[in-house]
Scaffold this motif. Structure first.
Motif, mmCIF file in Angstrom:
data_model
loop_
_atom_site.group_PDB
_atom_site.id
_atom_site.type_symbol
_atom_site.label_atom_id
_atom_site.label_comp_id
_atom_site.label_asym_id
_atom_site.label_seq_id
_atom_site.Cartn_x
_atom_site.Cartn_y
_atom_site.Cartn_z
ATOM 1 N N THR A 1 12.202 7.954 -10.718
ATOM 2 C CA THR A 1 10.937 8.597 -11.040
ATOM 3 C C THR A 1 9.896 8.018 -10.103
ATOM 4 O OG1 THR A 1 11.554 8.750 -13.363
ATOM 5 C CG2 THR A 1 9.223 9.018 -12.827
ATOM 6 N N ILE A 2 9.276 8.886 -9.331
ATOM 7 C CA ILE A 2 8.202 8.454 -8.452
ATOM 8 C C ILE A 2 6.962 9.240 -8.864
ATOM 9 C CG2 ILE A 2 7.372 8.274 -6.082
ATOM 10 C CD1 ILE A 2 10.348 8.271 -5.212
ATOM 11 N N LEU A 3 6.033 8.534 -9.469
ATOM 12 C CA LEU A 3 4.776 9.157 -9.879
ATOM 13 C C LEU A 3 3.720 8.870 -8.824
ATOM 14 C CD1 LEU A 3 4.786 8.154 -13.642
ATOM 15 C CD2 LEU A 3 5.488 10.327 -12.632
ATOM 16 N N TYR A 4 2.803 9.806 -8.695
ATOM 17 C CA TYR A 4 1.760 9.706 -7.673
ATOM 18 C C TYR A 4 0.426 10.033 -8.321
ATOM 19 C CZ TYR A 4 -1.172 11.250 -3.816
ATOM 20 O OH TYR A 4 -2.215 11.422 -2.948
ATOM 21 N N ARG A 5 -0.607 9.297 -7.937
ATOM 22 C CA ARG A 5 -1.949 9.577 -8.445
ATOM 23 C C ARG A 5 -2.971 9.317 -7.345
ATOM 24 N NH1 ARG A 5 -4.279 9.868 -13.788
ATOM 25 N NH2 ARG A 5 -6.347 10.641 -13.335
ATOM 26 N N LEU A 6 -3.883 10.245 -7.155
ATOM 27 C CA LEU A 6 -4.982 10.091 -6.204
ATOM 28 C C LEU A 6 -6.228 9.719 -6.992
ATOM 29 C CD1 LEU A 6 -6.129 10.406 -3.305
ATOM 30 C CD2 LEU A 6 -6.606 12.796 -3.894
ATOM 31 N N LEU A 7 -6.857 8.600 -6.615
ATOM 32 C CA LEU A 7 -8.068 8.133 -7.277
ATOM 33 C C LEU A 7 -9.193 7.985 -6.260
ATOM 34 C CD1 LEU A 7 -6.651 5.276 -9.543
ATOM 35 C CD2 LEU A 7 -7.234 7.611 -10.228
ATOM 36 N N GLU A 8 -10.418 8.054 -6.749
ATOM 37 C CA GLU A 8 -11.572 7.776 -5.897
ATOM 38 C C GLU A 8 -11.559 6.295 -5.543
ATOM 39 O OE1 GLU A 8 -13.964 9.871 -4.639
ATOM 40 O OE2 GLU A 8 -12.660 11.438 -5.432
ATOM 41 N N GLY A 9 -11.892 5.974 -4.314
ATOM 42 C CA GLY A 9 -11.980 4.577 -3.925
ATOM 43 C C GLY A 9 -11.522 4.363 -2.496
ATOM 44 N N THR A 10 -11.400 3.096 -2.155
ATOM 45 C CA THR A 10 -11.007 2.696 -0.809
ATOM 46 C C THR A 10 -9.805 1.760 -0.896
ATOM 47 O OG1 THR A 10 -12.354 0.691 -0.753
ATOM 48 C CG2 THR A 10 -13.444 2.752 -0.102
ATOM 49 N N HIS A 11 -9.361 1.303 0.248
ATOM 50 C CA HIS A 11 -8.217 0.396 0.310
ATOM 51 C C HIS A 11 -8.481 -0.900 -0.464
ATOM 52 C CE1 HIS A 11 -4.405 -0.766 2.093
ATOM 53 N NE2 HIS A 11 -4.919 -1.966 2.341
ATOM 54 N N VAL A 12 -9.727 -1.305 -0.558
ATOM 55 C CA VAL A 12 -10.049 -2.566 -1.225
ATOM 56 C C VAL A 12 -10.541 -2.387 -2.668
ATOM 57 C CG1 VAL A 12 -10.497 -3.799 0.928
ATOM 58 C CG2 VAL A 12 -12.375 -2.639 -0.241
ATOM 59 N N THR A 13 -10.494 -1.180 -3.198
ATOM 60 C CA THR A 13 -10.926 -0.954 -4.580
ATOM 61 C C THR A 13 -10.242 -1.903 -5.571
ATOM 62 O OG1 THR A 13 -11.606 1.334 -4.208
ATOM 63 C CG2 THR A 13 -10.994 0.754 -6.461
ATOM 64 N N PRO A 14 -8.925 -2.135 -5.455
ATOM 65 C CA PRO A 14 -8.297 -3.050 -6.423
ATOM 66 C C PRO A 14 -8.815 -4.484 -6.341
ATOM 67 C CG PRO A 14 -6.642 -1.737 -5.307
ATOM 68 C CD PRO A 14 -7.938 -1.490 -4.602
ATOM 69 N N MET A 15 -9.482 -4.840 -5.263
ATOM 70 C CA MET A 15 -9.979 -6.207 -5.089
ATOM 71 C C MET A 15 -11.494 -6.294 -5.229
ATOM 72 S SD MET A 15 -7.609 -7.088 -1.821
ATOM 73 C CE MET A 15 -7.926 -5.511 -1.036
ATOM 74 N N THR A 16 -12.122 -5.261 -5.768
ATOM 75 C CA THR A 16 -13.566 -5.219 -5.888
ATOM 76 C C THR A 16 -14.050 -6.276 -6.873
ATOM 77 O OG1 THR A 16 -13.558 -2.852 -5.458
ATOM 78 C CG2 THR A 16 -15.536 -3.754 -6.455
ATOM 79 N N PRO A 17 -14.937 -7.155 -6.443
ATOM 80 C CA PRO A 17 -15.445 -8.186 -7.364
ATOM 81 C C PRO A 17 -16.516 -7.624 -8.287
ATOM 82 C CG PRO A 17 -16.522 -8.399 -5.251
ATOM 83 C CD PRO A 17 -15.488 -7.289 -5.104
ATOM 84 N N SER A 18 -16.782 -8.337 -9.354
ATOM 85 C CA SER A 18 -17.906 -7.996 -10.220
ATOM 86 C C SER A 18 -19.174 -8.440 -9.497
ATOM 87 C CB SER A 18 -17.784 -8.728 -11.551
ATOM 88 O OG SER A 18 -18.954 -8.542 -12.291
ATOM 89 N N PHE A 19 -20.176 -7.586 -9.476
ATOM 90 C CA PHE A 19 -21.394 -7.907 -8.758
ATOM 91 C C PHE A 19 -22.372 -8.723 -9.581
ATOM 92 C CE2 PHE A 19 -19.797 -4.336 -6.331
ATOM 93 C CZ PHE A 19 -19.934 -4.816 -5.048
ATOM 94 N N GLY A 20 -22.098 -8.909 -10.856
ATOM 95 C CA GLY A 20 -22.950 -9.745 -11.679
ATOM 96 C C GLY A 20 -24.251 -9.070 -12.057
#
Length: 168
Positions: free
Chosen positions: A94-113
């Protein structure tokens, strides 16, 4: 000689000086990262998937603004590694695919406080909008990955309970 009155407060200057140091540090780190090669190389990744990768169920997430994305190639490699086999449910992939808004670094986005609360400052207002957009993208990623993991867990639980019924 003209004097320009920019109505800049001392506190704004202090916060901009700190921001400048952070931006400079980030640019230096990013520049040195660009000069390095990716490890493993794309060719090594392809060989590892082709020869050793053992997980037939995969979830590929692509981001809408990712100039170095290789989701399509990854999907092709996984399909070649785990071709669908009719009637052989134990070997089916099973290969699922999903397109999301964002960039290559979205998963590493820090909290801006919370240092962006001053609505009167255009720089902070713009930064607050960017932070909110990044937070929404990261939240969407968390929701999608959590849902996928929940479905996978439910599937494993069903398989385990079915095996328990068949055991002596």
């Amino acid at each position: 000689n003209q004097d320009f009155n920019l109505n800049v407060k001392e506190s704004d200057i202090a916060s901009l000086e700190g921001l400048g140091d952070k931006v400079s540090s980030f640019v230096d780190e990013a520049s040195s990262a660009i000069d390095r090669d990716f490890t493993p190389t794309p060719e090594e990744v392809e060989a590892l998937i082709r020869d050793k990768y053992a997980v037939p169920d995969n979830f590929i997430i692509q981001f809408s603004n990712d100039s170095i994305d290789q989701s399509e190639k990854l999907q092709q490699m996984l399909t070649a590694r785990f071709p669908p086999k009719a009637g052989a449910s134990g070997n089916r992939s099973t290969i699922l695919y999903r397109l999301l808004e964002g960039t290559h670094v979205t998963p590493m986005t820090p909290s801006f406080g919370s240092g962006l609360d001053d609505a009167e400052d255009p720089l902070r207002r713009s930064a607050r909008q960017t932070a909110a957009q990044s937070r929404q993208q990261l939240d969407a990623l968390v929701v999608v990955v959590s849902a996928y993991l929940r479905v996978q867990l439910e599937r494993l639980e069903k398989m385990a309970s079915g095996r328990a019924l068949l055991s002596p």
